[in-house]
Write a protein that holds these residues in place. Structure first.
Motif, short mmCIF file in Angstrom:
data_model
loop_
_atom_site.label_atom_id
_atom_site.label_comp_id
_atom_site.label_asym_id
_atom_site.label_seq_id
_atom_site.Cartn_x
_atom_site.Cartn_y
_atom_site.Cartn_z
N THR A 1 0.92 -1.10 -0.12
CA THR A 1 -0.02 -0.02 -0.09
C THR A 1 0.87 1.26 0.16
OG1 THR A 1 -0.10 0.09 2.68
CG2 THR A 1 -1.79 -1.24 1.50
N THR B 1 -8.86 2.01 -3.49
CA THR B 1 -8.54 3.08 -2.87
C THR B 1 -9.01 4.40 -3.87
OG1 THR B 1 -6.37 4.59 -2.63
CG2 THR B 1 -6.09 2.88 -4.25
N ASP B 2 -8.74 5.40 -3.06
CA ASP B 2 -9.28 6.63 -3.77
C ASP B 2 -8.22 7.27 -4.94
OD1 ASP B 2 -7.24 7.39 -2.12
OD2 ASP B 2 -8.32 9.15 -1.21
N GLU B 3 -7.02 6.30 -4.71
CA GLU B 3 -5.97 6.81 -5.60
C GLU B 3 -6.16 6.23 -6.96
OE1 GLU B 3 -1.94 6.79 -4.61
OE2 GLU B 3 -2.49 7.32 -2.64
N TYR C 1 1.49 2.31 -7.55
CA TYR C 1 0.64 1.58 -6.60
C TYR C 1 -0.65 1.61 -7.07
CZ TYR C 1 -2.45 2.07 -2.68
OH TYR C 1 -3.67 1.85 -1.90
N ASN D 1 -7.70 8.18 3.09
CA ASN D 1 -6.44 7.91 3.82
C ASN D 1 -7.17 7.71 5.28
OD1 ASN D 1 -5.48 9.42 1.64
ND2 ASN D 1 -3.52 9.34 2.93
N LYS E 1 3.42 5.85 6.96
CA LYS E 1 2.41 6.64 6.53
C LYS E 1 2.63 8.17 7.27
CE LYS E 1 0.09 3.57 4.13
NZ LYS E 1 1.07 2.59 3.56
N LEU E 2 2.14 9.02 6.68
CA LEU E 2 2.19 10.42 7.38
C LEU E 2 2.11 10.46 8.78
CD1 LEU E 2 2.94 13.42 6.39
CD2 LEU E 2 0.27 13.58 6.41
N LYS F 1 4.16 8.63 11.42
CA LYS F 1 5.44 8.85 11.11
C LYS F 1 5.83 10.25 11.74
CE LYS F 1 8.31 10.01 7.06
NZ LYS F 1 8.57 9.65 5.83
N PRO G 1 9.57 15.80 7.75
CA PRO G 1 9.93 16.11 6.74
C PRO G 1 8.68 16.19 5.52
CG PRO G 1 10.33 13.60 6.78
CD PRO G 1 9.62 14.17 8.33
N HIS H 1 7.10 16.43 2.07
CA HIS H 1 7.45 16.23 0.61
C HIS H 1 6.80 17.48 -0.12
CE1 HIS H 1 6.75 11.72 1.27
NE2 HIS H 1 7.83 12.11 2.01
N ARG I 1 -5.04 15.71 1.54
CA ARG I 1 -5.65 14.37 1.67
C ARG I 1 -6.77 14.58 2.89
NH1 ARG I 1 -2.60 13.80 -1.50
NH2 ARG I 1 -0.89 12.43 -1.93
N ARG J 1 7.95 13.27 -3.84
CA ARG J 1 7.84 12.10 -4.43
C ARG J 1 8.00 12.36 -6.07
NH1 ARG J 1 2.69 9.57 -1.13
NH2 ARG J 1 3.80 8.94 0.65
N ASN K 1 3.33 13.12 -7.08
CA ASN K 1 2.56 13.17 -5.76
C ASN K 1 1.25 13.90 -6.25
OD1 ASN K 1 1.87 13.10 -3.08
ND2 ASN K 1 3.68 14.30 -2.12
O1 LIG Z 1 7.30 11.89 5.52
C1 LIG Z 1 6.25 12.40 4.62
C2 LIG Z 1 5.23 11.39 4.53
C3 LIG Z 1 4.22 11.62 3.69
N1 LIG Z 1 4.32 12.97 3.24
C4 LIG Z 1 3.00 13.41 2.32
O2 LIG Z 1 2.10 13.06 3.09
C5 LIG Z 1 0.87 12.76 2.02
C6 LIG Z 1 0.28 11.18 2.62
O3 LIG Z 1 1.20 10.39 2.51
P1 LIG Z 1 1.12 8.82 2.80
O4 LIG Z 1 0.87 8.70 4.39
O5 LIG Z 1 2.21 8.05 2.63
O6 LIG Z 1 -0.31 8.28 2.29
P2 LIG Z 1 -0.77 8.39 0.70
O7 LIG Z 1 0.44 8.43 -0.07
O8 LIG Z 1 -1.87 9.46 0.77
O9 LIG Z 1 -1.52 6.91 0.56
C7 LIG Z 1 -2.18 6.43 1.78
O10 LIG Z 1 -3.51 6.74 1.42
C8 LIG Z 1 -4.17 6.26 0.17
C9 LIG Z 1 -5.53 6.57 0.01
O11 LIG Z 1 -5.55 7.82 -0.50
C10 LIG Z 1 -3.91 4.46 0.39
O12 LIG Z 1 -4.41 4.11 -0.80
C11 LIG Z 1 -2.49 4.30 0.36
O13 LIG Z 1 -2.33 2.79 0.56
C12 LIG Z 1 -2.13 5.08 1.56
O14 LIG Z 1 -0.48 4.93 1.93
C13 LIG Z 1 1.72 12.62 0.76
O15 LIG Z 1 1.27 13.93 0.02
C14 LIG Z 1 2.89 12.46 1.09
O16 LIG Z 1 3.75 13.04 -0.04
C15 LIG Z 1 5.08 14.22 3.49
O17 LIG Z 1 5.09 15.12 3.17
N2 LIG Z 1 5.97 13.40 4.41
#
Ligand SMILES: O=c1ccn([C@@H]2O[C@H](COP(=O)(O)OP(=O)(O)O[C@H]3O[C@H](CO)[C@@H](O)[C@H](O)[C@H]3O)[C@@H](O)[C@H]2O)c(=O)[nH]1
Length: 910
Positions: A221, A262-264, A289, A318, A328-329, A332, A344, A346, A353, A413, A416
């Motif tokens: 995921t 997923t919404d993605e 993904y 999310n 995950k954000l 973390k 950090p 991105h 989200r 990323r 993104n």
């Molecule tokens: O250290 C970090 C980690 C994440 N982000 C940002 O935070 C957002 C959320 O990231 P993350 O928590 O990794 O979630 P997503 O990439 O939005 O994906 C999550 O949410 C999706 C639903 O939207 C699910 O399908 C995925 O499996 C799940 O990982 C993104 O814009 C990232 O670029 C940061 O800025 N810094």
């Protein structure tokens, strides 16, 4: 009867610059008005403008007509598929479901749904009309030791003691058996460790556990991972789903297949869109993904249509809350905040989200399970959106942190998505509603993580700005077998399940598999040796490469044997006694430094490995645009302007070629310094020993501070070119002043000019200032060169009182010809009290060549007269033949001189 083309193809539109895409005009939707499965077929449109239900029904009808007549393709999803196209049907299906089935479809339905293994024809089939009260009996939940599925499993186990909940999980890096703690004691709960991709296991489980319902959560995921290793995503998400679907087909007993997506899959939502993606919106995934999730959805849809599998798909926003693996954000950032580390962001943090609390999402699945309509898709969403930067600020606020200090901005990323905005109405009509306000959910989550700080064990890798947990060796972080045995009230016996099941005996007591393993080239070199010591100190497993860089098969062997996660290249020829050697050994220099380095980079790329390459900053020299004293340094993107020495020339060429290797992190080291003042390669040691030194400000690298950073850069997956020096410059005299102040108050030296120096060296040397801003941005704690020298070198070596005369190593003592020094400039090198790093021992047979032939500095910054006639220079590292030595040295040069790994020495010239 109309025909609808089978959706067979996702049209991938090449990536467009985000802003540009947003400006494109809205185009008609290709949606099939009759189903909520998206039409992915024929209409090619700009990525950003798959319609978000523009509301232009005329366009929709037009698009539907253009596709031709509709055929009833799914015998099961009667409600949606038996209706004729209706322009009045808007963004989702609101009309009451119809139960009418085509005769052919009815026949197919019977074939699929009747329990062919045990049940007789005519046994009870799922009531297609009483969707609102579906009653499962035996549910298989895949991926249930993961985050969302564990909340769902625990809820179902708790709320429905009469359901049997069988959970299947391979215990991936992000799963945790403790996530299922509430369920272990329950008699209606059963855990099976295994992979959905094992057809035998899945078939066996479906039959022996009489599974009638599958809730399919298991998936890779993490979006960041998918930029690194997307094949794993294809294997897990597409192939794994396919295996499950096929098992459903083969066993023919499944009454509900709930597919968790997923919404993605919708891709990015327009920034200005006020209407969210509706279940019938087009799927346009943007990252590997989400592409695999969309691919899995297509298979699910196909099995619904082709075999009448009663499928329901969910697409969620999310989710956050307790038990989430901290890649995950939210978890973390909470864990980073707990550790006082920076959060950090991105890019610029403007990404948006929508976050749902895990318990609310578990409830949504409960609703979908019981009330969801077969053949339908349900968004599980919230219209409350949050920018990433605001999430970070909220977390900082709750921890009482100053956001300015606590937040850092890192590289984004590769792609993104700016926003995923869902229309959440359809599920609400089934009776579900989000209950937990953000403030409450976040507080609960923080409370949970602070109460369970060690829940996930070593999560260093996950807390990196761009974690790539999938690329770490041994994806399993933990051997769970013993826990399974202890936790399970009725553990699945290995013999009781199919052979593919993996409840096996624990073979090791080691609870945690290491996350990293380094392969280091340059064992006998200074940097290579130091790297090994840092790894020892940090507990990182590593091995030194045995192969020669230019021998591809040897490198492959090393990789096969060591199975590294990262490769470090600290090998290369620098010439003996200095880079002048390269002027007369051009092919040897090319073989190792050019062919070898490129070879290693190429092999690593082929093997999917990041290579940290210790390169040199001695490819620049002060020029009109970067004059000495101006403070303007050479940046990473600047073209090398110093090719005065053959050594530097080849280094510049290699660097240029390495730019095309996206798996390489090039670190431009300069004039390395360490706290080990007994090491003859140490820049300080050298200039303190030279008869005369030039005095020019230069960028330099304090290894004690920067080598650990290079390891951190490997963990952070840093790539590209980096000026690898401390910020600022320091001149020779400034260093020697410090030396005098901290080490030996009586120390004296003599300067001479570059012109005078030129008379005693063969090739010119470079002097420059490197711009270290990029490195400083990644590591804000990085010290300026002068502070670093004081902290890492001079303070630890500080001498009070009268400094003793330098203590040379026995080899050095015996090899120093009596005429070689004036006395004053060798004076004052005490043994370092407790250096952070000791230089690796020189091979026994290797005399301290820097002392034997100490005349020149490779940086062209210091020089003394040759201590021996040049004809008496050290043996060639390429030929391994001893050079004729002056008689005085014969006793200390054991014949024949053997340089086992000289070709793999890191250049102290840098
Ligand atoms: O250290 C970090 C980690 C994440 N982000 C940002 O935070 C957002 C959320 O990231 P993350 O928590 O990794 O979630 P997503 O990439 O939005 O994906 C999550 O949410 C999706 C639903 O939207 C699910 O399908 C995925 O499996 C799940 O990982 C993104 O814009 C990232 O670029 C940061 O800025 N810094």
């Amino acid at each position: 009867m109309e025909v609808v083309r089978h959706p067979t193809e996702i049209r991938m539109i090449p990536s467009h610059p985000r802003r540009a895409r947003r400006r494109l005009p809205t185009l008609p939707s290709p949606l099939h008005p009759e189903t909520e499965t998206p039409n992915l077929s024929a209409v090619s449109r700009p990525h950003r403008h798959r319609r978000r239900e523009s509301g232009d029904e005329q366009q929709r009808v037009h698009a539907a007509k253009a596709r031709g007549p509709v055929v009833q393709t799914n015998p099961i999803s009667s409600s949606s598929r038996s209706r004729s196209p209706s322009p009045s049907r808007g963004r989702d299906s609101r009309a009451p479901p119809s139960t009418a089935l085509q005769p052919r479809a009815q026949a197919r339905l019977r074939w699929v749904l009747l329990p062919r293994h045990r049940g007789a024809p005519g046994s009870r089939r799922p009531a297609l009309t009483d969707m609102a009260s579906y009653e499962p009996k035996n549910i298989l939940i895949t991926g249930a030791a993961g985050f969302i599925a564990s909340h769902v499993a625990n809820r179902l186990v708790r709320n429905y003691p009469h359901y049997k909940i069988v959970v299947l999980d391979k215990i991936d890096y992000c799963s945790n058996l403790k996530n299922l703690n509430p369920s272990w004691p329950s008699p209606n709960f059963k855990f099976v460790k295994g992979d959905i991709a094992s057809a035998d296991l899945v078939n066996y489980l479906l039959i022996t556990e009489s599974i009638d319902t599958i809730m399919h959560f298991a998936a890779q995921t993490h979006v960041d991972n998918s930029f690194g290793n997307s094949f794993e995503f294809t294997k897990n998400n597409i192939y794994g789903t396919h295996v499950l679907l096929e098992a459903c087909k083969v066993t023919g007993q499944i009454r509900r297949f709930i597919h968790v997506s997923t919404d993605e899959v919708y891709g990015e939502t327009d920034e200005d869109a006020v209407v969210g993606n509706h279940e019938a919106s087009q799927l346009l995934p943007t990252n590997p993904y989400s592409a695999t999730k969309a691919g899995a959805e297509m298979l699910v849809m196909a099995y619904g249509r082709s075999y009448g599998l009663p499928v329901i798909t969910t697409r969620g926003n999310n989710v956050y809350g307790p038990n989430q693996f901290p890649e995950k954000l939210i978890p973390k950032f909470i864990l980073l905040a707990m550790r006082g580390l920076s959060l950090p962001i991105h890019g610029d943090g403007s990404n948006v989200r929508s976050y749902l609390y895990c318990e609310d999402v578990a409830e949504a699945f409960e609703v979908v399970l019981h009330k969801g309509e077969v053949g339908h898709v349900y968004n599980i969403g919230t219209v409350k959106e949050r920018r990433v930067i605001d999430v970070a600020k909220d977390i900082c606020k709750l921890f009482g942190l100053d956001t300015e200090k606590a937040i850092s901005f890192v590289e984004n990323r590769p792609f993104n998505d700016q926003r995923y905005f869902l229309d959440d109405q359809k599920l609400k009509r089934l009776g579900w509603a989000e209950r937990t306000p953000w403030e409450e959910g976040l507080k609960k989550t923080i409370e949970w993580y602070t109460t369970n700080p060690d829940y996930w064990g070593d999560i260093t890798g996950a807390l990196l700005p761009h974690p790539r947990m999938l690329m770490t060796p041994g994806i399993e972080r933990h051997n769970w077998t013993e826990e399974i045995k202890t936790l399970a009230s009725s553990p699945v016996e290995p013999s009781a399940i199919a052979p593919a099941a993996t409840v096996t005996e624990s073979k090791t007591d080691t609870p945690q598999k290491p996350m990293y393993k380094f392969l280091i080239y340059g064992r006998t070199g200074w940097i290579g040796g130091l790297l090994g010591k840092i790894c020892d100190k940090q507990g990182i497993p590593y091995e030194y490469g045995k192969g020669r860089l230019e021998e591809r098969s040897q490198l492959l062997n090393d990789i096969r044997n060591v199975k590294p996660t990262h490769v470090f290249n600290a090998a290369g020829v620098t010439g003996r006694p200095n880079v002048d050697w390269c002027e007369t050994h051009k092919q040897d220099t090319i073989r190792t430094n050019v062919v070898g380095t490129l070879n290693l980079a190429d092999v690593c790329r082929e093997q999917g490995l990041l290579m940290i390459n210790y390169a040199t900053g001695c490819i620049f020299e002060y020029d009109a645009k970067h004059p000495e004293g101006s403070g303007i340094g050479f940046k990473e993107e600047d073209t090398p302007n110093f090719t005065g020495s053959f050594y530097s020339k080849t280094k510049a060429m290699v660097e240029e070629l390495l730019k095309d290797y996206d798996n390489v992190c090039t670190l431009r080291v300069r004039m390395p310094i360490s706290s080990d003042l007994s090491n003859p390669r140490n820049f300080i040691t050298k200039i303190a020993r030279y008869d005369k030194v030039v005095n020019i400000p230069n960028s330099m690298t304090v290894l004690d501070e920067l080598l650990p950073i290079s390891i951190e850069m490997a963990k952070r997956d840093c790539r590209g070119i980096w000026n690898f020096t401390n910020p600022g410059v320091v001149s020779h005299n400034e260093i020697l002043e410090m030396y005098k102040k901290y080490i030996n108050p009586e120390f004296k030296w003599t300067n001479f000019t570059l012109e005078e120096q030129a008379k005693v060296i063969v090739a010119p040397r470079s002097n420059n200032k490197m711009d270290a801003l990029k490195l400083k941005a990644e590591f804000p704690e990085l010290l300026s060169i002068k502070d670093s020298l004081i902290k890492y070198v001079f303070e630890p070596n500080r001498k009070t009182g009268k400094a003793p005369r330098p203590r040379l190593r026995p080899q050095e003592r015996s090899s120093v010809p009596s005429t070689r020094r004036t006395g004053q400039d060798l004076g004052g090198l005490p043994p370092p009290p407790r250096p952070a790093f000791k230089s690796p021992p020189e091979p026994e047979s290797l005399p301290p060549l820097d002392l034997l032939f100490s005349s020149t500095s490779r940086q062209g910054t210091v020089i003394a007269r040759p201590r021996f006639p040049l004809s008496a220079r050290a043996p060639s590292c390429a030929t391994h033949r001893p050079a004729p030595a002056p008689p005085a040295l014969c006793s200390v040069l054991p014949p024949p001189l053997h340089f086992p790994d000289l070709g793999h020495r890191f250049s102290p010239e840098n």
